[in-house]
Design a protein around this motif. Structure first.
Motif, PDB file in Angstrom:
ATOM      1  N   SER A 148       0.770  -1.167   0.002  1.00  0.00           N
ATOM      2  CA  SER A 148      -0.233  -0.083  -0.004  1.00  0.00           C
ATOM      3  C   SER A 148       1.068   1.399  -0.083  1.00  0.00           C
ATOM      4  N   GLU A 198      -2.784   5.964  -0.206  1.00  0.00           N
ATOM      5  CA  GLU A 198      -3.998   4.960   0.170  1.00  0.00           C
ATOM      6  C   GLU A 198      -4.131   4.691   1.857  1.00  0.00           C
ATOM      7  N   SER A 199      -3.136   4.800   2.586  1.00  0.00           N
ATOM      8  CA  SER A 199      -3.207   4.578   3.823  1.00  0.00           C
ATOM      9  C   SER A 199      -4.001   5.831   4.617  1.00  0.00           C
ATOM     10  N   ASP A 204      -5.542  -5.057   7.249  1.00  0.00           N
ATOM     11  CA  ASP A 204      -6.325  -4.675   6.179  1.00  0.00           C
ATOM     12  C   ASP A 204      -7.373  -3.580   6.485  1.00  0.00           C
TER      13      ASP A 204
END
Length: 349
Positions: free
Chosen positions: A21, A25-26, A323
């Motif tokens: 990732s 995105e995080s 996730d």
């Protein structure tokens, strides 16, 4: 002290960056997580300050909180916390006054005295001016003066206006603690106490800190009464077996931290495939044992016991699951299980 019913629950986010990732995105996942916490009924969404850690993107909590203020409307937003020795008090006062302008009446300012990183990185953060030389209590006193505009007689910066100007912008203060020192500071400042049980899982010491804090507490405008929040690391899933599996990355992440390695937050597959030595396995497992791991009912029972044993008014949970979708689902699992247990207990009375 009995546990308040319903027990207030809040969320602490470290903004994990899982393997594969990106930081972008995080951070987007963190904003969705804040919204999910609000929708699930959590009281606060706090972000912790960490540096020089490839697994986490929480180096500047204020930036994440400012963005979260535009995605949420009710949940309180706060630092858990600002590591005050890394920052000039005026800069902190101005940053969180500005956040309060973005999210009126729903900002918390949690403060810690640890660096949130290794010693070399702490020195780099503090620069040649050597912020480390100032005591935490002196920095806190200056922060309050800048934040409120109320300066002690003879203060060298009296008259300095922390921007933006205006009434009611300086948020309530919480002092982070993993020992008795923070309890003393919080009581003297009339601040809330946030005990880091997820770092120091000594329940007796947490209770002693809470008791000492309440006994010495000096009321303030933000806190007319003492308020204790206890932090716990939690990993939950529909079954105990799934929860154990989801907790494996937590152990590997801490193992790497002890070796000074900066890597993305491990996935479950990576943690399962890692070639542990017996010593590494023991260390990773010891780190995982600091967390509350299990199916929702087990987690709810342990959280209620933790609140009772530490005399907490509120719990804040850190759901360390790589996730993003599973992490958001875990929010609902925890909240539903805690509320279900409270309903059962009321029915038995």
């Amino acid at each position: 002290m009995s546990v308040p019913s319903p027990l207030p629950l809040s969320v602490l986010d470290l903004v994990p960056v899982p393997l594969g990732s990106s930081a972008a995105e995080s951070v987007e996942a963190a904003l969705a997580y804040a919204k999910a916490a609000e929708d699930a009924g959590f009281t606060r969404y706090w972000v912790a300050e960490h540096h020089n850690m490839g697994a986490l993107a929480s180096s500047v909590p204020l930036a994440v909180l400012a963005a979260a203020s535009q995605r949420t409307s009710r949940i309180r937003l706060g630092s858990g916390g600002v590591m005050l020795p890394n920052h000039a008090p005026l800069a902190v006062a101005e940053g969180y006054r500005l956040l309060s302008a973005l999210a009126p009446d729903r900002v918390d300012l949690g403060l810690g005295r640890a660096p949130g990183t290794d010693g070399r990185t702490a020195r780099a953060l503090r620069g040649a001016q050597g912020l480390m030389e100032e005591s935490f209590e002196r920095q806190l006193s200056d922060l309050i003066a800048f934040g409120t505009g109320r300066y002690p007689a003879g203060h060298p910066f009296a008259g300095t206006v922390a921007a933006p100007a205006g009434e009611g912008l300086f948020p309530p203060l919480w002092i982070l603690s993993s020992s008795g020192y923070g309890a003393h500071v919080a009581a003297k400042a009339g601040a809330g106490l946030a005990f880091a049980w997820h770092i120091n899982p000594d329940t007796a010491q947490a209770r002693a800190a809470a008791d000492a804090y309440r006994q010495a507490f000096e009321p303030s405008g933000a806190f007319p009464e003492a308020r204790v929040l206890v932090a716990a690391s939690v990993v939950t899933a529909p079954t105990a077996e799934e929860a154990e599996e989801l907790s494996l990355p937590l152990g590997l992440m801490f193992l790497r931290l002890t070796r000074g390695e900066s890597a993305p937050y491990p996935t479950v597959a990576e943690a399962k495939a890692y070639p542990y030595t017996p010593q590494e396995r023991a260390l990773a497992d010891s780190m995982r044992r600091r967390a509350i791991i299990g199916d929702p009912a087990t987690v709810a029972a342990r959280l209620h016991a933790l609140a009772r044993d530490t005399a907490a008014d509120e719990l804040i949970v850190s759901l360390n699951i790589p996730d993003p979708a599973q992490r958001r689902e875990s929010l609902k699992l925890v909240m539903d299980a805690v509320r279900a247990q409270e309903t059962q207990e009321i029915a038995l009375v």
